[in-house]
Design a protein around this motif. Structure first.
Motif, PDB file in Angstrom:
ATOM      1  N   LEU A  11     -27.256 -55.929  70.273  1.00 47.98           N
ATOM      2  CA  LEU A  11     -27.326 -57.393  70.269  1.00 47.98           C
ATOM      3  C   LEU A  11     -26.420 -57.977  69.180  1.00 47.98           C
ATOM      4  CD1 LEU A  11     -31.096 -58.108  70.987  1.00 47.98           C
ATOM      5  CD2 LEU A  11     -29.185 -57.838  72.566  1.00 47.98           C
ATOM      6  N   ALA A  12     -26.308 -57.289  68.052  1.00 40.53           N
ATOM      7  CA  ALA A  12     -25.385 -57.737  67.006  1.00 40.53           C
ATOM      8  C   ALA A  12     -23.947 -57.712  67.526  1.00 40.53           C
ATOM      9  CB  ALA A  12     -25.518 -56.855  65.769  1.00 40.53           C
ATOM     10  N   GLN A  13     -23.596 -56.672  68.257  1.00 39.02           N
ATOM     11  CA  GLN A  13     -22.250 -56.589  68.828  1.00 39.02           C
ATOM     12  C   GLN A  13     -22.012 -57.703  69.846  1.00 39.02           C
ATOM     13  OE1 GLN A  13     -22.384 -52.547  70.247  1.00 39.02           O
ATOM     14  NE2 GLN A  13     -21.385 -51.722  68.408  1.00 39.02           N
ATOM     15  N   LEU A  14     -23.057 -58.054  70.599  1.00 38.13           N
ATOM     16  CA  LEU A  14     -22.931 -59.124  71.583  1.00 38.13           C
ATOM     17  C   LEU A  14     -22.689 -60.467  70.895  1.00 38.13           C
ATOM     18  CD1 LEU A  14     -23.041 -60.034  74.517  1.00 38.13           C
ATOM     19  CD2 LEU A  14     -25.546 -60.139  74.327  1.00 38.13           C
ATOM     20  N   ILE A  15     -23.408 -60.715  69.799  1.00 38.27           N
ATOM     21  CA  ILE A  15     -23.212 -61.953  69.038  1.00 38.27           C
ATOM     22  C   ILE A  15     -21.784 -62.006  68.486  1.00 38.27           C
ATOM     23  CG2 ILE A  15     -23.868 -63.159  66.907  1.00 38.27           C
ATOM     24  CD1 ILE A  15     -26.749 -62.099  67.449  1.00 38.27           C
ATOM     25  N   ALA A  16     -21.332 -60.887  67.922  1.00 38.53           N
ATOM     26  CA  ALA A  16     -19.975 -60.839  67.363  1.00 38.53           C
ATOM     27  C   ALA A  16     -18.926 -61.097  68.440  1.00 38.53           C
ATOM     28  CB  ALA A  16     -19.737 -59.485  66.698  1.00 38.53           C
ATOM     29  N   LEU A  17     -19.135 -60.509  69.622  1.00 39.35           N
ATOM     30  CA  LEU A  17     -18.193 -60.674  70.720  1.00 39.35           C
ATOM     31  C   LEU A  17     -18.133 -62.122  71.178  1.00 39.35           C
ATOM     32  CD1 LEU A  17     -16.308 -59.382  72.841  1.00 39.35           C
ATOM     33  CD2 LEU A  17     -18.336 -58.965  74.252  1.00 39.35           C
TER      34      LEU A  17
ATOM     35  N   THR B 299     -36.515 -59.806  67.479  1.00 41.96           N
ATOM     36  CA  THR B 299     -37.570 -58.868  67.869  1.00 41.96           C
ATOM     37  C   THR B 299     -37.923 -59.016  69.348  1.00 41.96           C
ATOM     38  OG1 THR B 299     -38.460 -59.050  65.622  1.00 41.96           O
ATOM     39  CG2 THR B 299     -39.860 -58.003  67.283  1.00 41.96           C
ATOM     40  N   GLY B 300     -38.190 -60.246  69.783  1.00 43.33           N
ATOM     41  CA  GLY B 300     -38.530 -60.471  71.179  1.00 43.33           C
ATOM     42  C   GLY B 300     -37.382 -60.181  72.123  1.00 43.33           C
ATOM     43  N   ALA B 301     -36.155 -60.436  71.653  1.00 40.90           N
ATOM     44  CA  ALA B 301     -34.983 -60.215  72.500  1.00 40.90           C
ATOM     45  C   ALA B 301     -34.756 -58.727  72.771  1.00 40.90           C
ATOM     46  CB  ALA B 301     -33.745 -60.826  71.846  1.00 40.90           C
ATOM     47  N   LEU B 302     -35.201 -57.854  71.867  1.00 40.75           N
ATOM     48  CA  LEU B 302     -35.019 -56.414  72.087  1.00 40.75           C
ATOM     49  C   LEU B 302     -35.732 -55.971  73.357  1.00 40.75           C
ATOM     50  CD1 LEU B 302     -35.521 -54.985  68.468  1.00 40.75           C
ATOM     51  CD2 LEU B 302     -33.374 -55.514  69.635  1.00 40.75           C
ATOM     52  N   LYS B 303     -36.939 -56.493  73.554  1.00 42.58           N
ATOM     53  CA  LYS B 303     -37.694 -56.127  74.753  1.00 42.58           C
ATOM     54  C   LYS B 303     -37.060 -56.749  75.994  1.00 42.58           C
ATOM     55  CE  LYS B 303     -42.350 -56.337  76.735  1.00 42.58           C
ATOM     56  NZ  LYS B 303     -43.754 -56.771  76.512  1.00 42.58           N
ATOM     57  N   TYR B 304     -36.619 -58.001  75.855  1.00 39.47           N
ATOM     58  CA  TYR B 304     -36.033 -58.701  77.002  1.00 39.47           C
ATOM     59  C   TYR B 304     -34.747 -58.018  77.465  1.00 39.47           C
ATOM     60  CZ  TYR B 304     -33.978 -62.440  79.793  1.00 39.47           C
ATOM     61  OH  TYR B 304     -33.407 -63.162  80.812  1.00 39.47           O
ATOM     62  N   PHE B 305     -33.861 -57.693  76.519  1.00 41.30           N
ATOM     63  CA  PHE B 305     -32.587 -57.071  76.871  1.00 41.30           C
ATOM     64  C   PHE B 305     -32.687 -55.549  76.982  1.00 41.30           C
ATOM     65  CE2 PHE B 305     -31.141 -61.131  75.097  1.00 41.30           C
ATOM     66  CZ  PHE B 305     -30.128 -61.490  75.966  1.00 41.30           C
TER      67      PHE B 305
ATOM     68  N   MET C 298     -41.397 -49.624  76.023  1.00 44.48           N
ATOM     69  CA  MET C 298     -40.722 -49.427  74.741  1.00 44.48           C
ATOM     70  C   MET C 298     -41.252 -50.445  73.738  1.00 44.48           C
ATOM     71  SD  MET C 298     -36.659 -49.820  73.793  1.00 44.48           S
ATOM     72  CE  MET C 298     -36.170 -48.503  74.889  1.00 44.48           C
ATOM     73  N   THR C 299     -41.661 -50.016  72.548  1.00 40.81           N
ATOM     74  CA  THR C 299     -42.120 -50.927  71.502  1.00 40.81           C
ATOM     75  C   THR C 299     -41.011 -51.091  70.466  1.00 40.81           C
ATOM     76  OG1 THR C 299     -43.080 -49.105  70.217  1.00 40.81           O
ATOM     77  CG2 THR C 299     -44.505 -50.218  71.813  1.00 40.81           C
ATOM     78  N   HIS C 300     -41.024 -52.239  69.792  1.00 37.76           N
ATOM     79  CA  HIS C 300     -39.953 -52.540  68.850  1.00 37.76           C
ATOM     80  C   HIS C 300     -40.539 -53.000  67.523  1.00 37.76           C
ATOM     81  CE1 HIS C 300     -36.810 -52.189  71.892  1.00 37.76           C
ATOM     82  NE2 HIS C 300     -37.582 -52.900  72.704  1.00 37.76           N
ATOM     83  N   GLU C 301     -39.964 -52.480  66.414  1.00 32.75           N
ATOM     84  CA  GLU C 301     -40.278 -52.992  65.092  1.00 32.75           C
ATOM     85  C   GLU C 301     -39.679 -54.395  64.960  1.00 32.75           C
ATOM     86  OE1 GLU C 301     -41.864 -51.471  62.625  1.00 32.75           O
ATOM     87  OE2 GLU C 301     -42.075 -49.424  63.407  1.00 32.75           O
ATOM     88  N   ARG C 302     -40.151 -55.099  63.941  1.00 32.23           N
ATOM     89  CA  ARG C 302     -39.535 -56.386  63.625  1.00 32.23           C
ATOM     90  C   ARG C 302     -38.047 -56.169  63.358  1.00 32.23           C
ATOM     91  NH1 ARG C 302     -40.068 -59.649  58.255  1.00 32.23           N
ATOM     92  NH2 ARG C 302     -39.785 -61.809  58.937  1.00 32.23           N
ATOM     93  N   ALA C 303     -37.207 -57.020  63.923  1.00 33.25           N
ATOM     94  CA  ALA C 303     -35.758 -56.860  63.785  1.00 33.25           C
ATOM     95  C   ALA C 303     -35.129 -58.200  63.404  1.00 33.25           C
ATOM     96  CB  ALA C 303     -35.150 -56.344  65.082  1.00 33.25           C
TER      97      ALA C 303
END
Length: 329
Positions: free
Chosen positions: A61-67, A48-54, A1-6
């Motif tokens: 990931l935004a929901q995880l930060i909020a939680l 960006t890097g965390a998208l691939k890791y998780f 899976m590839t990811h755009e800058r986030a």
């Protein structure tokens, strides 16, 4: 899976407690260390890097930060996301408190988000520039994006015109620069209603400068820069930073500088909700050089300030304050 800058822009809803703010920033380290503090209550986070890791979507990931912010520190967050700092910040500003908005990185999705928004919602456009643009029939960011570059440069100048044209199309190559929160001291005033009176704006700024000056003298620090952030009823905001002629903790000097920044904003009938004043580039007061002036009134003001600080230390922070801040009878 590839990811755009986030990129995420996270607003922490806390009372301005700097220790709590620093603790909240550690929540971001659990996702990715690529975050940049935006005091007093926000941060930009490159995930960006965390998208691939998780192997998750930015919203997850935004929901995880909020939680985690809520569970660990009892703090609500508002989060916007996109493929640049610009889009993330605007998405956060357009999001109701406690919610999350993620803008897909496709050109169509970015254009759909930006186009209908008023020109003053675009970062870098203050009230005076917005008035100039609307006077020429440019009311929305979409209209700006459709305007030829040379036309914008004639209106705004060569450099500013190009920058605004790029931003109106969602182009923003700025990186998130990792690092710790800069040494700073922040004071914030929330109006109880939409405040249109410039006199009340200036009164609030005076109180904030007094609060900063007192705090800096207590810790024996001096500020090298001063930042004024004005947030409006529509949740847009204007931020301006000025380097002070000399590092200072003198309340009168901070007030004078803050009022000059405010005057340069050119606010007219602006519906202001919050004013935040931040002193940064802190250094030990003993390392700051005070230019000697042949002015007896400046000497007298500093002696009065010392006496007022001594009274506050003995009788409490509200023992002495400027007469103009006294409550109306």
């Amino acid at each position: 899976m590839t990811h755009e800058r986030a990129i995420l822009r996270i607003h922490f809803h806390h009372s301005g407690n700097e220790d709590l703010y620093h603790q909240l920033l550690t929540v971001l380290d659990g996702i990715s260390p690529r975050w940049q503090a935006q005091p007093p209550t926000a941060a930009d986070h490159d995930i960006t890097g965390a998208l691939k890791y998780f192997d998750r979507h930015p919203r997850d990931l935004a929901q995880l930060i909020a939680l985690r912010a809520a569970a660990l520190y009892g703090t609500q967050t508002t989060i916007g996301g996109g493929n640049s700092i610009l889009i993330a910040a605007m998405a956060a500003d357009a999001t109701p408190p406690g919610r999350i908005t993620i803008i897909d990185p496709t050109p169509d999705a970015i254009a759909a988000f930006l186009s209908p928004r008023p020109v003053h919602a675009l970062p870098g456009i203050g009230p005076a520039t917005a008035t100039l643009l609307t006077r020429h029939g440019l009311h929305t960011i979409g209209a700006l994006a459709d305007t030829p570059l040379l036309t914008l440069q004639r209106l705004l100048g060569k450099t500013t015109g190009r920058e605004i044209a790029d931003r109106a199309r969602g182009h923003d190559p700025r990186p998130v620069t990792p690092g710790t929160a800069p040494a700073s001291r922040t004071a914030r005033h929330d109006f109880t209603h939409d405040e249109l009176d410039p006199g009340q704006h200036r009164r609030a700024i005076l109180a904030l400068a007094e609060q900063l000056g007192t705090g800096l003298r207590h810790t024996h620090d001096a500020a090298g820069t001063l930042t004024l952030d004005v947030r409006y009823a529509d949740r847009s905001h204007t931020t301006r930073t000025r380097t002070l002629p000399e590092a200072t903790n003198h309340s009168a000097a901070l007030t004078h500088a803050a009022h000059r920044i405010y005057d340069h904003l050119g606010l007219q009938r602006a519906r202001v909700r919050t004013i935040t004043l931040r002193a940064s580039a802190l250094r030990p007061a003993t390392a700051a050089h005070h230019q000697l002036l042949l002015d007896a009134s400046d000497d007298k003001a500093r002696r009065i300030e010392q006496a007022a600080d001594a009274a506050r230390a003995r009788f409490g922070p509200d023992a002495v304050f400027p007469a103009s801040l006294a409550p109306s009878p």
